[in-house]
Design a protein around this motif. Structure first.
Motif, short mmCIF file in Angstrom:
data_model
loop_
_atom_site.label_atom_id
_atom_site.label_comp_id
_atom_site.label_asym_id
_atom_site.label_seq_id
_atom_site.Cartn_x
_atom_site.Cartn_y
_atom_site.Cartn_z
N LYS A 85 41.68 53.89 31.77
CA LYS A 85 41.59 55.30 31.00
C LYS A 85 42.18 56.42 32.00
CE LYS A 85 38.43 58.42 28.48
NZ LYS A 85 37.24 58.76 27.99
N LYS A 86 41.58 56.43 33.15
CA LYS A 86 42.07 57.33 34.09
C LYS A 86 43.63 57.28 34.16
CE LYS A 86 41.43 60.52 37.12
NZ LYS A 86 41.15 62.03 36.96
N ARG A 87 44.15 56.16 34.07
CA ARG A 87 45.76 55.88 34.26
C ARG A 87 46.46 56.22 32.91
NH1 ARG A 87 43.09 53.16 38.18
NH2 ARG A 87 43.89 52.88 40.37
N ASN A 88 45.56 56.29 31.97
CA ASN A 88 46.29 56.55 30.58
C ASN A 88 47.03 54.98 30.42
OD1 ASN A 88 45.46 58.95 29.96
ND2 ASN A 88 46.95 59.74 31.42
N ILE A 89 46.31 54.13 30.71
CA ILE A 89 46.98 52.55 30.23
C ILE A 89 46.03 52.07 29.08
CG2 ILE A 89 47.48 50.21 31.16
CD1 ILE A 89 47.96 51.66 33.83
N SER A 90 46.67 51.60 27.98
CA SER A 90 46.10 50.92 27.10
C SER A 90 45.56 49.58 27.31
CB SER A 90 46.48 51.15 25.64
OG SER A 90 47.73 50.55 25.67
N PHE A 91 44.67 49.00 26.88
CA PHE A 91 44.31 47.50 27.36
C PHE A 91 43.75 46.76 26.11
CE2 PHE A 91 40.94 50.23 28.79
CZ PHE A 91 39.72 49.11 28.25
N ASN A 92 44.20 45.51 25.93
CA ASN A 92 43.71 44.63 24.89
C ASN A 92 42.56 43.90 25.27
OD1 ASN A 92 45.57 45.55 23.16
ND2 ASN A 92 46.94 43.52 23.79
N GLU A 93 42.19 43.66 26.48
CA GLU A 93 41.42 42.65 27.02
C GLU A 93 40.90 43.01 28.51
OE1 GLU A 93 41.32 37.63 27.38
OE2 GLU A 93 43.27 38.95 27.22
N ILE A 94 39.58 42.80 28.52
CA ILE A 94 39.26 42.50 30.07
C ILE A 94 38.72 41.14 30.46
CG2 ILE A 94 37.29 43.38 31.54
CD1 ILE A 94 37.31 46.10 30.02
N LYS A 95 39.22 40.62 31.37
CA LYS A 95 38.70 39.20 31.70
C LYS A 95 37.81 39.69 33.09
CE LYS A 95 42.92 36.89 30.40
NZ LYS A 95 43.91 35.95 30.50
N SER A 96 36.71 38.60 33.00
CA SER A 96 35.72 38.79 34.15
C SER A 96 35.18 37.77 34.40
CB SER A 96 34.69 39.72 34.02
OG SER A 96 34.03 39.51 32.73
N ILE A 97 34.56 37.25 35.69
CA ILE A 97 34.22 36.29 36.48
C ILE A 97 32.84 36.65 37.36
CG2 ILE A 97 35.74 35.88 38.25
CD1 ILE A 97 35.59 32.79 37.42
N GLY A 98 31.93 35.92 37.23
CA GLY A 98 30.90 36.38 38.07
C GLY A 98 30.08 35.19 38.43
N CYS A 99 29.13 35.09 39.65
CA CYS A 99 28.32 34.24 39.77
C CYS A 99 27.22 34.60 40.68
CB CYS A 99 28.89 33.12 40.91
SG CYS A 99 29.71 33.91 42.21
N GLU A 100 25.96 34.25 40.68
CA GLU A 100 24.66 34.51 41.21
C GLU A 100 24.01 33.35 42.08
OE1 GLU A 100 22.03 36.10 38.18
OE2 GLU A 100 21.16 34.40 37.89
N VAL A 101 23.19 33.62 43.02
CA VAL A 101 22.68 32.46 43.65
C VAL A 101 20.97 32.99 43.85
CG1 VAL A 101 24.27 31.52 45.05
CG2 VAL A 101 23.10 33.27 46.03
N GLU A 102 20.13 32.24 43.95
CA GLU A 102 18.74 32.62 44.42
C GLU A 102 18.59 32.54 46.13
OE1 GLU A 102 14.07 31.49 43.23
OE2 GLU A 102 15.80 31.48 41.85
N LEU A 103 18.34 33.61 46.27
CA LEU A 103 18.39 33.49 47.99
C LEU A 103 17.35 32.50 48.57
CD1 LEU A 103 18.55 37.11 48.44
CD2 LEU A 103 20.14 35.84 49.03
N CYS A 104 17.69 31.84 49.84
CA CYS A 104 16.84 31.14 50.64
C CYS A 104 16.05 31.98 51.68
CB CYS A 104 17.55 29.98 51.18
SG CYS A 104 18.32 28.77 50.06
N LYS A 105 14.92 31.59 51.83
CA LYS A 105 14.15 32.73 52.76
C LYS A 105 14.76 32.52 54.42
CE LYS A 105 9.68 33.98 54.31
NZ LYS A 105 8.34 33.28 54.03
N ASN A 106 15.12 31.27 54.80
CA ASN A 106 15.38 30.97 55.95
C ASN A 106 16.91 30.64 56.34
OD1 ASN A 106 12.80 31.55 57.09
ND2 ASN A 106 12.12 29.69 56.26
N SER A 107 17.69 30.86 55.31
CA SER A 107 19.12 30.43 55.67
C SER A 107 19.89 31.23 54.76
CB SER A 107 19.46 28.96 55.31
OG SER A 107 18.93 28.57 53.94
#
Length: 154
Positions: free
Chosen positions: A121-143
């Motif tokens: 929006k700040k750049r005044n560029i119209s877009f049709n789509e947002i592609k995204s990807i993510g991941c998560e982990v549960e932390l280990c206490k000692n590593s």
């Protein structure tokens, strides 16, 4: 001058390593980018880029990436995410945003998608789509554990 013509969204995790650097490296391997020389770049997708499922560069070559990563140990959840706004006009740039924190993946994804909307929006560029990807982990206490999400460009 190098200008990427292809891109790919990647993610990887590593859980339970004794060293931070090994945890990060193992997350890169899980994301299928561990055999490249990654060059971190800021957050612009060049015009006319094609999204490909697989990276087809030679191993050992430089791979430009906008990415988020987080490495830690303890108790809780950690995540990383990236998103890119795909412009309506293919001659315009796209904007990539990255985020990592000790929060669930859904929060990281919402943040990067909102950041992309704001940046486009700040750049005044119209877009049709947002592609995204993510991941998560549960932390280990000692590593160490690592999350890694990126957009590779070549």
């Amino acid at each position: 001058m190098f200008i990427a013509s292809n891109y790919s969204l990647v993610k990887g995790t590593s859980i339970g390593d004794n060293f931070k650097i090994l945890s990060f490296d193992n997350a890169l391997i899980d994301a299928k980018v561990g055999n490249y020389n990654i060059l971190k770049v800021s957050s612009i997708l060049p015009p006319n880029c094609c999204c490909l499922q697989n990276i087809n560069n030679c191993y050992g070559s430089v791979l430009h990436m906008a990415y988020a990563s987080c490495t830690g140990k303890g108790i809780g959840i950690m995540s990383s995410a990236v998103a890119v706004g795909i412009p309506t006009n293919t001659y315009d740039i796209g904007v990539i945003m990255e985020y990592s924190d000790f929060v669930p993946k859904e929060i990281c994804l919402k943040i990067v998608e909102d950041l992309v909307k704001s940046a486009m929006k700040k750049r005044n560029i119209s877009f049709n789509e947002i592609k995204s990807i993510g991941c998560e982990v549960e932390l280990c206490k000692n590593s160490y554990s690592t999350t890694f999400a990126g957009i590779a460009m070549w």
